[in-house]
Enzyme design. Structure first.
Site, short mmCIF file in Angstrom:
data_model
loop_
_atom_site.label_atom_id
_atom_site.label_comp_id
_atom_site.label_asym_id
_atom_site.label_seq_id
_atom_site.Cartn_x
_atom_site.Cartn_y
_atom_site.Cartn_z
CD GLU A 85 34.22 -9.83 30.67
OE1 GLU A 85 34.06 -8.90 31.45
OE2 GLU A 85 33.90 -9.78 29.46
CG HIS A 134 25.04 3.97 38.82
ND1 HIS A 134 25.12 4.13 37.46
CD2 HIS A 134 24.70 5.18 39.32
CE1 HIS A 134 24.81 5.36 37.16
NE2 HIS A 134 24.55 6.02 38.27
CB CYS A 143 40.22 -2.72 30.82
SG CYS A 143 39.11 -4.08 30.48
#
Lengths: 86, 572
Positions: free
Chosen positions: B425, B195, B496
């Site tokens: 992924e 995070h 991405c």
């Protein structure tokens, strides 16, 4: 003891910003303002924690009571307004 | 005099590229205060009959302090602080604490128990109410600190540009940072894709995680934080400080180039930006400098859902999608359908109590239990396309098989969407990329999750960060396999994940045949610079060298060795 029955106008219900504004207004009143679902026992509306713990959603009816009628009207007005819109 | 024994350079894991010099400000951990701490005022224990007043005064002090900080702040920080101040002043908390004291609890225990009762109630309620739990915990720790006469925990007021150091930063701590004065973020815990790192990346702040010993630095110590080299230097000398100034100047110079993304010999590659909200889209689309982008390669729609107790209605979703598409005015926008689960739990869509949520019902698999979520989202996206005249590229996350890809493509096309793709992924999807690409118009590789699953390493587990290194050859192999399938079928393959934001890796990805790179806005200038100074052939040679390497360090070193010498200072 004066009473008002109001429909909650804020789209998120009495949470976050709406709850904060309503609690602040209730704290301003000269006498305690109680808030409850219709027919249930009231809690202190100046406590944002108690207010949020009711989990009142948009469009629900609530009952407000207080001995300070002017203060009561101010709180009722905020509960009925859509505070998320502004 | 002997030299200080403490090491002058601490090592960590860098996020971002920049280097800064500034004074340390430590974020204080909540103090360990025993339940039965004797409350002392002016050197003498407070008599029992005055304890209630002392505790209530502590609540008032904390509320007044937070209100004062709110008044000095602006925007969301002021709102967070104001809301916390209101909680500290809540009459229900005071009444409860008083009752606990009257019942014989010592002051610290009374405060904890009074606030704890609400924390339990709000946690159990979930949704919007659970979000207040962080505020409640912050009030509890602050009031306990005041009662016990200890310094307040949390992020201190910043008065000058500073390096913020913490054991770990909670999301609420990050929100409470006054960004005008944050030069860099350094944590002892946390991983490079956790995070704190992601937020720092979005803010364009250099960040170091996994820095052992960082929290023992004294407040005010001057440090040099170098994200690119993953180091923190204590009391750097003049030469080091000057080198940082020079580097900063050179990085500024990069920002003047606004040409479309391409190699030195003009082979194009789309440079895109990752967004979470329409507001992000507006910010990115408005950039008219080196951060100028060809659109968005990842619109993370779950941000819209995070605050919601129930799924947002189609109309609300449509409004947000329309605004995002409109912001980019016809430029490409790749929308990822709801990616809930694992580290992004949603109140209404996540299965509670999964033993292993990263391997459970997340991403596209949520459709197995909540099919309506996907139907609504595709409907809203089609309506947004209609309203703006821009066809979004729409992709589903966590696709593992060609059958899943085919099913999603059929649903999306039936909803009226023309450009349909899936994320790669899951290693299974990378290995069967050709069969998957046969079902869809494009794929986009999420390198963070791909690495997590390929290396069997939890993204949130900071102490395993070396295994999650984006240069791990096994992960590069999976990216290469996916790119190869795209080249073969003539279909776009984007990246991405965090890999796309690393200028060195961008060269490798271009060499592998990747057709677009999506990153945070701040990462664009360095990536553009790297690509513009190397030919496609050079990129291909770098890709081959990286794939031939035996480990992540060797792979990166092999690419550095092939850099154009004039770019080495900035990129190596």
């Amino acid at each position: 003891m004066a009473a008002r029955t109001v429909t909650v106008g804020s789209s998120s219900g009495l949470h976050a910003r709406p709850a904060s504004l309503v609690a602040a207004a209730a704290a301003e009143a000269a006498e305690p303002v109680l808030i409850a679902r219709v027919g249930e026992e009231g809690v202190d509306a100046s406590s944002i924690l108690m207010l949020m713990s009711l989990g009142i959603g948009a469009g629900e009816e609530v009952e407000l009571t207080s001995d300070d009628e002017a203060g009561l009207d101010k709180v009722a007005e905020l509960v009925a307004a859509d505070l998320d819109a502004s | 005099m002997t030299a200080p024994v403490s090491p002058r350079v601490l090592a960590g894991v860098g996020v971002g590229r920049r280097a800064v010099v500034g004074p340390v400000v430590q974020v204080r951990e909540p103090v360990e205060v025993p339940e039965d701490t004797v409350v002392v005022r002016d050197g003498v224990p407070v008599p029992e009959e005055e304890l209630a007043d002392t505790v209530l005064a502590a609540f008032r002090t904390v509320s007044a302090d937070l209100s004062a900080r709110a008044a000095r702040s602006s925007g969301s920080l002021a709102e967070v602080l104001g809301a916390t101040a209101q909680i500290a002043a809540d009459p229900a908390l005071a009444a409860r604490a008083k009752r606990e004291l009257a019942g014989g609890k010592p002051p610290v225990a009374a405060v904890r128990s009074a606030v704890g009762a609400f924390i339990d109630m709000f946690t159990a309620a979930g949704g919007l109410m659970a979000e207040r739990v962080t505020d409640l915990a912050s009030v509890r720790d602050r009031v306990v600190a005041v009662v016990a006469g200890q310094p307040a925990p949390g992020v201190p007021d910043l008065h000058e540009p500073s390096v913020v150091v913490a054991r770990d930063l909670a999301p609420a701590d990050t929100a409470a940072l006054d960004l005008r004065y944050v030069l860099a973020i350094v944590t002892e815990l946390g991983g490079p894709t956790g995070h704190t790192a992601i937020i720092a990346g979005q803010l364009g702040l250099p960040c170091l995680v996994q820095v052992t010993g960082a929290t023992s630095l004294e407040d005010g110590t001057r440090v040099l934080v170098d994200a690119r080299h993953s180091t923190l230097e204590v009391s750097p000398d003049d030469a080091a400080v000057e080198a940082v100034a020079k580097r900063t100047e050179a990085e500024r110079a990069l920002e003047e180039d606004t040409a479309p993304g391409a190699t030195k010999d003009g082979d194009p590659i789309d440079l895109l930006v990752n967004i979470g909200t329409a507001a992000d889209a507006e910010r990115a689309a408005a950039a008219d400098d080196a951060r100028t982008v060809a659109g968005s390669g990842l619109f993370r729609t779950e941000v819209l859902f995070l605050d919601a107790q129930t799924a947002p209605p189609v109309a609300a979703q449509q409004k947000e999608y329309t605004a995002a598409l409109a912001a980019f005015g016809g430029r490409k926008v790749v929308v990822r359908t709801l990616d809930a689960g694992a580290d992004k739990p949603l109140a209404f869509a996540t299965l509670p109590g999964e033993e292993n949520p990263a391997l459970g019902v997340r991403g596209y698999r949520i459709g197995r239990i909540h099919p309506q979520l996907m139907v609504d989202q595709l409907t809203a996206l089609a309506a947004a396309a209609e309203a703006t005249g821009t066809q979004p590229w729409v992709m589903a996350p966590m696709i593992a098989t060609p059958a899943e890809a085919a099913e999603f493509a059929a649903d999306a096309r039936a909803a009226g969407l023309a450009k349909v793709g899936v994320m790669v992924e899951v290693p299974a999807a990378a290995l069967r990329a050709k069969e998957i690409l046969e079902q869809v118009d494009f794929v986009s590789i999420g390198t963070n999750d791909l690495a997590q699953y390929a290396m069997a390493t939890d993204r949130l587990k900071g102490d395993l960060a070396d295994l999650l290194d984006r240069w791990q050859p096994a992960v590069l192999d999976l990216v290469a396999a996916t790119a190869r399938a795209g080249t073969e079928l003539g279909k776009p393959v984007g990246v991405c994940g965090e890999s796309a934001a690393d200028p060195l890796m961008a060269l490798v990805l271009k060499g592998l045949g990747i057709t677009s790179l999506s990153m945070s806005l701040g990462a664009v200038p360095a990536v553009r610079f790297a690509l513009r100074h190397h030919t496609l052939e050079q990129c291909q040679a770098m890709a081959a060298a990286a794939l031939a390497a035996t480990g992540p360090t060797q792979a990166r070193d092999a690419v550095v060795a092939l850099l154009d010498p004039t770019t080495r200072d900035l990129l190596a």
